[in-house]
Enzyme design. Structure first.
Site, mmCIF file in Angstrom:
data_model
loop_
_atom_site.group_PDB
_atom_site.id
_atom_site.type_symbol
_atom_site.label_atom_id
_atom_site.label_comp_id
_atom_site.label_asym_id
_atom_site.label_seq_id
_atom_site.Cartn_x
_atom_site.Cartn_y
_atom_site.Cartn_z
ATOM 1 C CG HIS A 61 46.388 43.216 37.463
ATOM 2 N ND1 HIS A 61 47.633 42.850 37.010
ATOM 3 C CD2 HIS A 61 46.193 44.474 37.039
ATOM 4 C CE1 HIS A 61 48.177 43.854 36.346
ATOM 5 N NE2 HIS A 61 47.322 44.855 36.353
ATOM 6 C CB CYS A 77 47.228 44.285 32.769
ATOM 7 S SG CYS A 77 46.643 45.973 32.994
ATOM 8 C CD GLU A 127 47.990 39.574 38.613
ATOM 9 O OE1 GLU A 127 47.031 39.232 37.890
ATOM 10 O OE2 GLU A 127 48.715 40.557 38.347
#
Ligand code: GLN
Length: 541
Positions: free
Chosen positions: A513, A379, A515
């Protein structure tokens, strides 16, 4: 038939209610049941989206674009069940709903009150959209005794009555402190906390007692006696060396067995093979790498919860321990980045907001590019990598982001219009701050022959977003000419989603994102690949 398990916490905060709920969810799944997990948060913010990471830790984003509490990340990581907007509600949201209904005239002249109107709105939320889940696990944020959690406790008390014991269960998480001078474990705070809960009409069915050492049988009996429970319903929740051990540890203490017994369900042992494998990998990996995470909120690691876990997952996939080196990017303003980054095997610049520390992140990206160290920009970390390439490779000296103010060369800028499926989404610079970013799952097309196409093994992916600014597609050609490949784009080709440097061993920036979707039993391919590259790098240095 959906059964409801309510999880409250007592004595102190930070006992890990979210993890306990997540671990119980995993245990019920391991017995073949389906679960949904949700959380009630007692603060007045409508959602945590506008809260500082220092206050509240990470904001966890769901596929459907809700900004939620970080506990929902634990839920997803432990159960693999994607959370939805309806799985997290705050006092702020409940009150806005009730007040909007009042303004609309829905209460037909009634005096609008906490009981029943607010509590009814809470109950509606708990019962909504449970699908055909066998269990809904509902965590109540805060600590019993807080003024703000009272309406939530009242609502779940009523639900306990309405659903009956065969469809509801109350779990209370407490702490047994060790007093060194007395050489004793103290049960009094737990007794008081249960009294507090009884005071609002809730008798817990199971107590989970956090403790840093074995709880002797006489303490368990004492708690049981004073708290009106059988001793086997007082479950020790001892500290463990990895969070992924929690389901195994809880099962060992009989937690899920007691839950099944309460509901009269068969008690065949759960299949915990997946968790044993993960714990083995975490405890005794073969290799080791060190990764520098160059960010802003490095003093509160909860701000990067999912990121830290996803890196662990990348380690699990590669059978390596991942040592994280958290570096505040501002240090590069006074000291040379080299001192901090020379010995690491990979550099990750995570998501972030605002100009403070941005220059340091650009320096980290530059160091990684020039020294051929694996670089993962997420990001903001992608945006800074693009600015770095624009300035230092393409010679666009004034390249910057409009996030930091007016800018002559807006290589990163505010996008005011984009497509989500067939729908046009619009924003303006003056929009409210809450809930107005590009949020949630968006599709991305991966270019044939690119590194990411290889890593994902797919040409169309979907990942979660949370940002206001975008890499400016108008700079694509100039940046590609100097070697920065735009390897992932939105389906309409307007929004750059991924950039990579083909001439570099591993240099990837993503606007989303990843993750948020990584799980210990299903590590995200980008993290797996990044850690693999870091292992290769460790063989070079
Ligand atoms: N501040 C940047 C934006 O709003 C990046 C956000 C992020 O990293 N999550 O676009």
């Amino acid at each position: 038939m959906t059964r409801f398990i309510f999880i409250t916490g007592g004595v102190v905060s930070s006992l890990g209610k979210g993890l306990s709920a997540a671990a119980l969810g995993a245990l019920l799944q391991a017995r073949g049941f389906t679960v949904r997990l949700r959380k009630l948060d007692p603060y007045l913010n409508v959602d945590p989206g506008t809260m500082s990471p220092y206050q509240h830790g990470e904001v966890y984003v769901t596929d459907d674009g809700a900004e939620t509490d970080l506990d929902l990340g634990h839920y997803e990581r432990f159960t693999g069940v994607p959370s939805k907007r309806g799985d997290n509600v705050t006092t702020g949201r409940i009150y806005s709903t009730v007040i909007a209904r009042e303004r609309h005239g829905d209460y037909l002249g009634a005096t609008v009150q906490v009981i029943p109107h607010v509590t009814d709105a809470i109950k509606e939320f708990v019962l909504a959209d449970t699908g055909d889940a066998d269990f809904v696990l509902c965590e109540i944020g805060g600590t019993v005794g807080d003024i703000e959690s009272l309406p939530f406790l009242e609502a779940i008390r009523q639900l306990g009555n309405e659903l009956g014991r065969e469809r509801s269960l109350f779990v209370h998480l407490t702490l047994l402190p060790w007093i060194p001078s007395a050489g004793e474990l103290k049960t009094k705070p737990t007794q008081h906390s249960v009294k507090e809960l009884l005071g609002v009409g809730i008798q817990p069915d199971i107590l989970l007692c956090r403790c840093d050492r074995e709880i002797p049988p006489e303490s368990r009996r004492k708690i049981a006696l004073f708290c009106n429970l059988r001793p086997e319903r007082v479950i020790p929740a001892l500290d463990v060396d990895t969070i992924y051990q929690v389901p195994i540890a809880y099962h060992g203490q009989g937690f899920d067995t007691e839950v099944c017994r309460h509901f009269g369900l068969p008690s065949d042992p759960p299949d915990l093979g997946r968790w044993h494998h993960i714990v083995e990998r975490v405890r005794a990996p073969e290799g080791e790498v060190s990764i520098a995470v160059v960010g802003k909120y490095t003093s509160l690691l909860d701000s990067y919860k999912s990121l830290a876990e996803a890196l662990v997952h990348g380690g699990i996939a590669n059978n390596a321990r991942v040592n994280l080196n958290w570096i505040d990017s501002q240090v590069f303003e006074s000291e040379d980045a080299v001192h901090y980054l020379e010995d690491v095997h990979g550099i990750l610049v995570p998501g972030g907001f605002g100009e403070r520390g941005a220059q340091g992140k650009i320096q980290a990206a530059c160091f990684a590019r020039e020294r051929q160290v694996p670089y993962f920009g997420i990001c903001f970390g992608m945006q800074m990598a693009v600015i770095e390439a624009a300035r230092n490779l393409a010679g666009i000296e004034k390249a910057g982001s409009t996030e930091f103010g007016p800018c002559e060369e807006p290589v990163v800028g505010l996008m005011t219009e984009w497509l989500r499926g067939n729908e046009v989404v619009r924003r303006s610079a003056g929009s409210d701050l809450g809930g107005t970013m590009r949020l949630g799952a968006y599709e991305c097309m991966l270019q044939p022959g690119s590194q990411v196409r290889d890593i994902y093994g797919a040409d169309r992916i979907s990942e979660r977003h949370r940002h206001r600014y975008e890499v400016n597609i108008n700079y694509k050609d100039r940046l590609e000419q100097v070697g920065l490949r735009f390897s992932g784009l939105s389906p309409d080709g307007v929004l750059p989603e991924i950039v990579e440097l083909p001439e570099h061993p591993w240099y990837i920036g993503v606007q989303f994102h990843p993750e948020l979707k990584s799980k210990p039993f299903d590590p995200h391919p980008l993290f797996t690949s990044f850690i693999k590259a870091a292992i290769e790098q460790s063989r070079l240095v």
